[in-house]
Design a protein around this motif. Structure first.
Motif, PDB file in Angstrom:
ATOM      1  N   PRO A  31      64.738  39.580  30.164  1.00 18.50           N
ATOM      2  CA  PRO A  31      64.736  40.954  29.370  1.00 18.50           C
ATOM      3  C   PRO A  31      63.741  41.588  28.509  1.00 18.50           C
ATOM      4  O   PRO A  31      62.339  40.396  28.402  1.00 18.50           O
ATOM      5  CB  PRO A  31      65.916  40.412  28.343  1.00 18.50           C
ATOM      6  CG  PRO A  31      66.459  39.291  27.959  1.00 18.50           C
ATOM      7  CD  PRO A  31      65.675  38.939  28.905  1.00 18.50           C
ATOM      8  N   ALA A  32      64.001  42.798  28.036  1.00 18.34           N
ATOM      9  CA  ALA A  32      62.105  42.959  27.398  1.00 18.34           C
ATOM     10  C   ALA A  32      61.653  42.686  26.236  1.00 18.34           C
ATOM     11  O   ALA A  32      60.923  42.491  25.877  1.00 18.34           O
ATOM     12  CB  ALA A  32      62.802  44.263  26.920  1.00 18.34           C
ATOM     13  N   GLN A  80      53.013  53.159  25.800  1.00 24.44           N
ATOM     14  CA  GLN A  80      52.820  52.440  24.568  1.00 24.44           C
ATOM     15  C   GLN A  80      52.141  51.007  24.670  1.00 24.44           C
ATOM     16  O   GLN A  80      53.458  50.614  24.924  1.00 24.44           O
ATOM     17  CB  GLN A  80      53.562  52.620  23.629  1.00 24.44           C
ATOM     18  CG  GLN A  80      53.809  54.057  23.170  1.00 24.44           C
ATOM     19  CD  GLN A  80      52.877  54.936  22.638  1.00 24.44           C
ATOM     20  OE1 GLN A  80      52.344  54.233  22.028  1.00 24.44           O
ATOM     21  NE2 GLN A  80      52.619  55.631  23.110  1.00 24.44           N
ATOM     22  N   PHE A  81      51.934  50.459  24.626  1.00 25.47           N
ATOM     23  CA  PHE A  81      51.362  49.126  25.285  1.00 25.47           C
ATOM     24  C   PHE A  81      50.928  48.192  24.069  1.00 25.47           C
ATOM     25  O   PHE A  81      50.471  48.558  22.682  1.00 25.47           O
ATOM     26  CB  PHE A  81      49.905  48.992  26.406  1.00 25.47           C
ATOM     27  CG  PHE A  81      49.952  49.518  27.894  1.00 25.47           C
ATOM     28  CD1 PHE A  81      51.425  49.914  27.979  1.00 25.47           C
ATOM     29  CD2 PHE A  81      49.107  49.925  28.166  1.00 25.47           C
ATOM     30  CE1 PHE A  81      51.510  50.358  29.701  1.00 25.47           C
ATOM     31  CE2 PHE A  81      49.198  51.768  29.895  1.00 25.47           C
ATOM     32  CZ  PHE A  81      50.414  51.128  30.699  1.00 25.47           C
ATOM     33  N   PRO A  82      50.841  47.000  24.596  1.00 26.76           N
ATOM     34  CA  PRO A  82      50.821  45.862  22.988  1.00 26.76           C
ATOM     35  C   PRO A  82      49.095  46.078  22.573  1.00 26.76           C
ATOM     36  O   PRO A  82      48.966  46.417  21.202  1.00 26.76           O
ATOM     37  CB  PRO A  82      50.909  44.143  24.187  1.00 26.76           C
ATOM     38  CG  PRO A  82      52.341  45.129  25.021  1.00 26.76           C
ATOM     39  CD  PRO A  82      51.534  45.917  25.356  1.00 26.76           C
ATOM     40  N   VAL A  83      48.715  46.479  23.487  1.00 22.60           N
ATOM     41  CA  VAL A  83      46.870  46.463  23.098  1.00 22.60           C
ATOM     42  C   VAL A  83      46.498  48.327  24.018  1.00 22.60           C
ATOM     43  O   VAL A  83      46.279  48.185  25.232  1.00 22.60           O
ATOM     44  CB  VAL A  83      45.932  45.117  23.576  1.00 22.60           C
ATOM     45  CG1 VAL A  83      44.239  45.373  23.762  1.00 22.60           C
ATOM     46  CG2 VAL A  83      46.120  44.058  23.842  1.00 22.60           C
ATOM     47  N   ASN A  84      46.197  48.818  23.628  1.00 20.35           N
ATOM     48  CA  ASN A  84      46.102  50.375  22.959  1.00 20.35           C
ATOM     49  C   ASN A  84      44.823  50.701  23.791  1.00 20.35           C
ATOM     50  O   ASN A  84      44.357  51.627  25.040  1.00 20.35           O
ATOM     51  CB  ASN A  84      46.448  51.453  22.504  1.00 20.35           C
ATOM     52  CG  ASN A  84      46.172  52.668  22.842  1.00 20.35           C
ATOM     53  OD1 ASN A  84      47.261  53.063  22.830  1.00 20.35           O
ATOM     54  ND2 ASN A  84      45.161  52.745  21.652  1.00 20.35           N
ATOM     55  N   ALA A  85      44.014  49.670  23.104  1.00 21.59           N
ATOM     56  CA  ALA A  85      43.133  50.091  24.141  1.00 21.59           C
ATOM     57  C   ALA A  85      42.537  49.237  25.597  1.00 21.59           C
ATOM     58  O   ALA A  85      41.453  49.411  26.501  1.00 21.59           O
ATOM     59  CB  ALA A  85      41.779  49.516  23.206  1.00 21.59           C
ATOM     60  N   SER A 129      60.058  48.743  30.294  1.00 17.02           N
ATOM     61  CA  SER A 129      60.819  49.006  31.018  1.00 17.02           C
ATOM     62  C   SER A 129      60.731  49.340  32.236  1.00 17.02           C
ATOM     63  O   SER A 129      60.825  49.710  32.777  1.00 17.02           O
ATOM     64  CB  SER A 129      61.102  50.286  30.161  1.00 17.02           C
ATOM     65  OG  SER A 129      59.740  51.209  29.585  1.00 17.02           O
ATOM     66  N   SER A 130      59.028  49.003  32.260  1.00 20.66           N
ATOM     67  CA  SER A 130      58.306  49.358  34.079  1.00 20.66           C
ATOM     68  C   SER A 130      57.634  47.747  33.869  1.00 20.66           C
ATOM     69  O   SER A 130      56.256  48.156  33.757  1.00 20.66           O
ATOM     70  CB  SER A 130      57.820  50.668  33.436  1.00 20.66           C
ATOM     71  OG  SER A 130      57.989  51.524  32.935  1.00 20.66           O
TER      72      SER A 130
END
Length: 358
Positions: A31-32, A80-85, A129-130
């Motif tokens: 699961p996510a 939206q990623f855990p590390v945006n950069a 989710s992806s």
């Protein structure tokens, strides 16, 4: 603890860990909420981890990537990623499971000193989710490091009398009362800025009027929202000295942790006193002053106060935290834009070590 190496296979959606001849299988249908994989390495503040990774992951409609991740494209702006950069699919890490623990880019090779104690977690820079397919083969070397530099001397106390000298709330240019002053930081400007940078906070420019919300509504980029200028509010008869923000990973674009800080007109011993007002943006609402759209904050503001304290702790530069309550503490009120908020009335006092870590 002597140096040791362990093998860790981090998959985009499937992970196998081998440590001390122990293997753990995580299925591809995990699961996510199992995005972060505990490496089993228990770090102490000052320990070093050297991480190297090989392999590739693949996403629908994109070429495969190694641990460094894909270059950010237009479609990534709505993700939206855990590390945006960092790029999509990059290998990323996190130390500890505090809500304020910020993820960092690992990539193909990196060495990191742990600022605080905690387990090392690894994952993929992607939306749960992806997920993609494929795997990274990761080798981690853990070395016991030197403890972080201690403070050069005792930190002067911030007293109840000092707290009573602080205004309880900020105000806008028209004098409308707004957010409560809910935290205080004791430390030099250099140390404050060093700690905030280490904890993943981004300095934000000041601006006036509706430019903040107007600019936000025209952008789908989380990066743009994190750096979006902050409206000017006043304390001690002047606008904030600094504003800082964090974007929530894996949350909607309208969500942002942020605060303003002002240098107080007095010191605690020889140390600078900073008064702060922090709130958490959770959406939009009507500005009761003019009918325009404005930010909606989480009405339970103590959560953001405590999050700011936890975040400072992640820098490894905090020597003490405590709470004080003013004689006329604000426990329920409305912001300058009309939104209601509540609090237990306590003010968090954060003491930083006296010398910045290098």
């Amino acid at each position: 603890m002597s140096s040791r190496a362990l093998l860790l296979w981090v998959l985009a959606a499937s992970v196998v860990i081998a440590a001390d001849k122990k293997e753990i299988d995580v299925s591809a249908s995990a699961p996510a909420d199992q995005q972060w994989i505990d490496s089993g390495i228990d770090l102490k503040a000052g320990d070093l981890v050297t991480i190297s990774a090989t392999g590739s992951v693949q996403y629908d409609g994109a070429r495969s990537t190694g641990p460094e991740g894909l270059a950010r494209g237009w479609m990534d702006l709505v993700m939206q990623f855990p590390v945006n950069a960092a790029g999509r699919g990059a290998l990323v890490g996190r130390i500890g499971d505090s809500p304020a623990a910020r993820a960092f880019l690992v990539g193909a090779n990196s060495t990191k000193a742990a600022p605080v104690a905690g387990h090392l977690f690894l994952g993929i820079n992607q939306m749960p989710s992806s997920p993609g397919t494929g795997s990274f083969h990761v080798v981690i070397e853990h070395k016991v490091g030197v403890s972080p530099k201690a403070a050069s001397g005792p930190i002067p106390a911030f007293t109840q009398e000092m707290l009573e000298q602080l205004p309880t709330r900020v105000n806008d240019a028209q004098g409308n009362l707004g957010d409560r002053v809910n935290f205080v930081v004791i430390g030099s400007q250099e140390n404050v800025q060093t700690a905030l940078s280490a904890a993943g906070w981004v300095p934000v420019d000041k601006t006036k009027g509706d430019a903040v919300v107007t600019g936000l509504l025209r952008s789908l980029s989380k990066e743009a929202y994190v750096s979006m200028p902050m409206s000017e509010l006043e304390l001690f008869g002047r606008v904030q000295d600094f504003g800082y923000a964090q974007g929530d990973p894996l949350m909607v674009v309208a969500s942002r942790h942020h605060f303003r800080i002002w240098r107080a007109p007095f010191k605690a011993g020889e140390e600078t006193v900073w008064a702060g007002a922090g709130t958490h943006d959770i959406g939009f609402e009507k500005d009761q002053r003019n009918g325009h759209v404005t930010h909606k904050i989480d009405p339970v503001t103590d959560g953001e106060r405590d999050y700011i304290g936890q975040s400072f702790m992640q820098s490894g530069m905090v020597v003490k935290e405590e709470y004080l309550t003013a004689a006329h503490a604000i426990k329920e009120a409305r912001t300058a834009t009309g939104g209601g908020f509540s609090s237990d009335g306590r003010t968090l006092i954060i003491y930083l070590q006296r010398e910045a870590q290098k």
